[in-house]
Design an enzyme around this catalytic site. Structure first.
Site, PDB file in Angstrom:
ATOM      1  N   SER A  27       0.826  -1.208   0.000  1.00 26.31           N
ATOM      2  CA  SER A  27       0.000   0.000   0.000  1.00 26.31           C
ATOM      3  C   SER A  27       0.869   1.271   0.000  1.00 26.31           C
ATOM      4  CB  SER A  27      -0.920  -0.044   1.220  1.00 26.31           C
ATOM      5  OG  SER A  27      -1.739   1.081   1.262  1.00 26.31           O
ATOM      6  N   GLN A  28       1.734   1.425   1.000  1.00 28.74           N
ATOM      7  CA  GLN A  28       2.587   2.624   1.048  1.00 28.74           C
ATOM      8  C   GLN A  28       3.774   2.508   0.100  1.00 28.74           C
ATOM      9  OE1 GLN A  28       2.318   5.599   2.477  1.00 28.74           O
ATOM     10  NE2 GLN A  28       0.338   5.070   3.341  1.00 28.74           N
ATOM     11  N   HIS A 108       5.823   4.693  10.000  1.00 30.84           N
ATOM     12  CA  HIS A 108       5.090   4.477  11.251  1.00 30.84           C
ATOM     13  C   HIS A 108       6.159   4.129  12.286  1.00 30.84           C
ATOM     14  CE1 HIS A 108       2.060   3.322  14.081  1.00 30.84           C
ATOM     15  NE2 HIS A 108       2.112   2.025  13.878  1.00 30.84           N
TER      16      HIS A 108
HETATM   17  N1  LIG Z   1      -1.261   0.965   4.639  1.00 29.15           N
HETATM   18  C1  LIG Z   1      -1.223   2.283   4.838  1.00 29.15           C
HETATM   19  O1  LIG Z   1      -1.947   3.044   4.204  1.00 29.15           O
HETATM   20  C2  LIG Z   1      -0.255   2.904   5.825  1.00 29.15           C
HETATM   21  C3  LIG Z   1      -0.420   4.261   6.203  1.00 29.15           C
HETATM   22  C4  LIG Z   1       0.564   4.875   6.991  1.00 29.15           C
HETATM   23  C5  LIG Z   1       1.658   4.129   7.413  1.00 29.15           C
HETATM   24  N2  LIG Z   1       1.757   2.809   7.060  1.00 29.15           N
HETATM   25  C6  LIG Z   1       2.958   2.063   7.458  1.00 29.15           C
HETATM   26  O2  LIG Z   1       3.688   1.714   6.276  1.00 29.15           O
HETATM   27  C7  LIG Z   1       4.384   0.479   6.477  1.00 29.15           C
HETATM   28  C8  LIG Z   1       4.001  -0.505   5.383  1.00 29.15           C
HETATM   29  O3  LIG Z   1       2.644  -0.854   5.535  1.00 29.15           O
HETATM   30  P1  LIG Z   1       1.731  -1.270   4.280  1.00 29.15           P
HETATM   31  O4  LIG Z   1       0.324  -1.296   4.789  1.00 29.15           O
HETATM   32  O5  LIG Z   1       2.074  -0.425   3.096  1.00 29.15           O
HETATM   33  O6  LIG Z   1       2.243  -2.772   4.010  1.00 29.15           O
HETATM   34  P2  LIG Z   1       1.663  -3.826   2.972  1.00 29.15           P
HETATM   35  O7  LIG Z   1       1.302  -5.049   3.742  1.00 29.15           O
HETATM   36  O8  LIG Z   1       0.619  -3.213   2.090  1.00 29.15           O
HETATM   37  O9  LIG Z   1       2.918  -4.117   2.028  1.00 29.15           O
HETATM   38  C9  LIG Z   1       4.058  -4.727   2.489  1.00 29.15           C
HETATM   39  C10 LIG Z   1       5.024  -5.037   1.372  1.00 29.15           C
HETATM   40  O10 LIG Z   1       6.143  -5.723   1.931  1.00 29.15           O
HETATM   41  C11 LIG Z   1       6.407  -6.918   1.205  1.00 29.15           C
HETATM   42  N3  LIG Z   1       6.951  -7.906   2.132  1.00 29.15           N
HETATM   43  C12 LIG Z   1       6.291  -8.583   3.105  1.00 29.15           C
HETATM   44  N4  LIG Z   1       7.147  -9.377   3.782  1.00 29.15           N
HETATM   45  C13 LIG Z   1       8.368  -9.173   3.228  1.00 29.15           C
HETATM   46  C14 LIG Z   1       9.667  -9.706   3.491  1.00 29.15           C
HETATM   47  N5  LIG Z   1       9.857 -10.613   4.441  1.00 29.15           N
HETATM   48  N6  LIG Z   1      10.709  -9.267   2.724  1.00 29.15           N
HETATM   49  C15 LIG Z   1      10.520  -8.373   1.754  1.00 29.15           C
HETATM   50  N7  LIG Z   1       9.300  -7.836   1.440  1.00 29.15           N
HETATM   51  C16 LIG Z   1       8.258  -8.244   2.176  1.00 29.15           C
HETATM   52  C17 LIG Z   1       5.053  -7.312   0.617  1.00 29.15           C
HETATM   53  O11 LIG Z   1       5.227  -8.124  -0.498  1.00 29.15           O
HETATM   54  C18 LIG Z   1       4.483  -5.931   0.266  1.00 29.15           C
HETATM   55  O12 LIG Z   1       5.030  -5.503  -0.949  1.00 29.15           O
HETATM   56  C19 LIG Z   1       4.009   0.029   7.895  1.00 29.15           C
HETATM   57  O13 LIG Z   1       4.996   0.551   8.762  1.00 29.15           O
HETATM   58  C20 LIG Z   1       2.679   0.736   8.153  1.00 29.15           C
HETATM   59  O14 LIG Z   1       2.371   0.932   9.504  1.00 29.15           O
HETATM   60  C21 LIG Z   1       0.838   2.183   6.272  1.00 29.15           C
HETATM   61 MG   LIG Z   2      -1.284   2.826  11.205  1.00 28.32          MG
END
Ligand SMILES: NC(=O)c1ccc[n+]([C@@H]2O[C@H](COP(=O)([O-])OP(=O)(O)OC[C@H]3O[C@@H](n4cnc5c(N)ncnc54)[C@H](O)[C@@H]3O)[C@@H](O)[C@H]2O)c1
Ligand SMILES: [Mg+2]
Ligand SMILES: CC(C)(O)[C@@H](O)C(=O)O
Ligand SMILES: [Mg+2]
Length: 335
Positions: A27-28, A108
């Protein structure tokens, strides 16, 4: 009032000779990597070999490497992996390849604030946290606007962390909308509270329970769906644009009187107690411990709850109804 930073307060040139690796393309990750790339910054995406997201990132015009290779090639390492896997990847694939003067970036503060990642003293550690779901970080950027964001400095080893954080936030598009500075603790605790109590947990529970009550009382599920879920966005748009005042102004006097008198009976003093309890569990680390342990055993509770959520009648009727509304942007992985 806190100071807000905008485009003119941030200088992208401080990132000109740097390479930023974005670890993760979810997502991010997909949003921030593409926004940084479109802002003229040299970006490498770091993923596991065989990751389904690898092809997508390449299709989006980005260079992709394995996590260790991406870290070795970068000056700035932005960790956009799921919070529950970050510490394991950090130990195995990031820490061994860090160099003095590098920067580690989070969106985060969870892993820093709750001691899951303890970085060496000779790297910068800062945060750029868009206050938005990732897909809207990308969508608004492409539309020429952006979402508000936070920056925070945990460690300033080079003396440049503040400038880097502001430039990074500009590359992501947040300074178009406004950025303010916070701490890792404040971001982590308020973010967890907001998503549990209000934005995600509270709203989902409110939607489901009000839907269940209408359906149990004999009303059609389709009627209940429109009333309790679909229209929520239209109401929230008004609140987002002009605060509660704009929403109360736009709805009928009947809705305003009924809402103001009945709302506090539904979200009531018991709810306040539950909110304080949630906050206490965030502040004393109990929620973090529970979530970290859940991740270590491969998320059994989360997996089961995701299935139950998908099978809830509001999701079933919603799927059918949304298929009849092709103008809705209901793709899950839209860019
Ligand atoms: N989702 C949001 O809108 C949002 C908003 C603000 C902050 N955040 C923060 O951003 C960060 C990422 O969250 P997200 O929701 O984007 O994550 P996500 O679950 O959408 O994506 C995670 C990514 O990491 C990859 N991944 C997973 N395990 C892995 C590994 N072992 N090695 C390499 N790659 C791996 C996945 O394939 C995917 O591409 C977190 O710290 C979250 O708290 C997210
Ligand atoms: Mg959060
Ligand atoms: C988008 C949210 C809820 O604001 C974010 O905090 C997250 O964890 O996904
Ligand atoms: Mg959040």
């Amino acid at each position: 009032m806190v100071k807000m930073y905008y485009n003119e307060d941030a200088d992208l040139d401080v990132l000109k000779d740097k390479t930023v690796t974005v670890l993760g393309y979810g997502s991010q990750g997909h949003a921030q990597a593409q926004n940084l790339h479109d802002s003229g910054i040299n970006v490498i995406v770091g993923l596991r070999k065989g990751s389904a997201r690898w092809k997508q990132a390449e299709k989006d015009g980005l260079t992709v490497k394995t996590v260790p290779e991406a870290v070795k090639s970068a000056d700035i390492i932005q960790i956009l992996l799921p919070d529950e896997v970050q510490s394991r990847v950090y130990e195995n694939d990031i820490m061994p390849y860090l160099e003095s003067g590098n920067a580690i970036v989070f969106s985060h503060g969870f892993n820093i604030h709750y001691n899951q990642i303890i970085p060496p003293e000779d790297v910068d550690v800062y945060m750029v946290a868009p206050k938005s779901p990732g897909h809207l970080v990308r969508r608004t950027f492409k539309e020429g606007t952006g979402v508000p964001g936070l920056i925070a400095i945990y460690q300033d080893a080079t003396g440049d962390a503040h400038k880097l954080a502001l430039a990074h936030a500009k590359g992501v598009g947040c300074t178009r909308a406004g950025v303010f500075e916070t701490t890792f603790r404040e971001e982590t605790e308020t973010d967890l509270f907001g998503e549990q109590v209000d934005l995600c947990g509270g709203v989902a529970s409110l939607i489901k329970m009000s839907f269940e009550v209408l359906v149990e009382a004999g009303y059609k599920p389709e009627m209940a769906y429109f009333e309790t879920l679909h229209e929520l966005k239209l109401i929230v748009d008004l609140i987002h644009e002009g605060g509660l005042e704009k929403m109360w102004y736009s709805v009928s006097n009947t809705a305003e009187y009924g809402g103001l008198t009945v709302g506090p009976k539904v979200i009531n003093e018991l709810s306040r107690e539950a909110m304080y309890e949630a906050l206490e569990r965030i502040q004393n680390g109990e929620f973090a411990r529970e979530f970290v342990l859940e991740g270590k055993v491969n998320n059994p509770v989360l997996t089961s709850m995701e299935r139950q959520e998908r099978e809830h009648p509001i999701e079933l009727v919603g799927k059918d109804l949304r298929a009849k509304m092709p103008w809705l942007n209901s793709e899950l992985n839209e860019d």
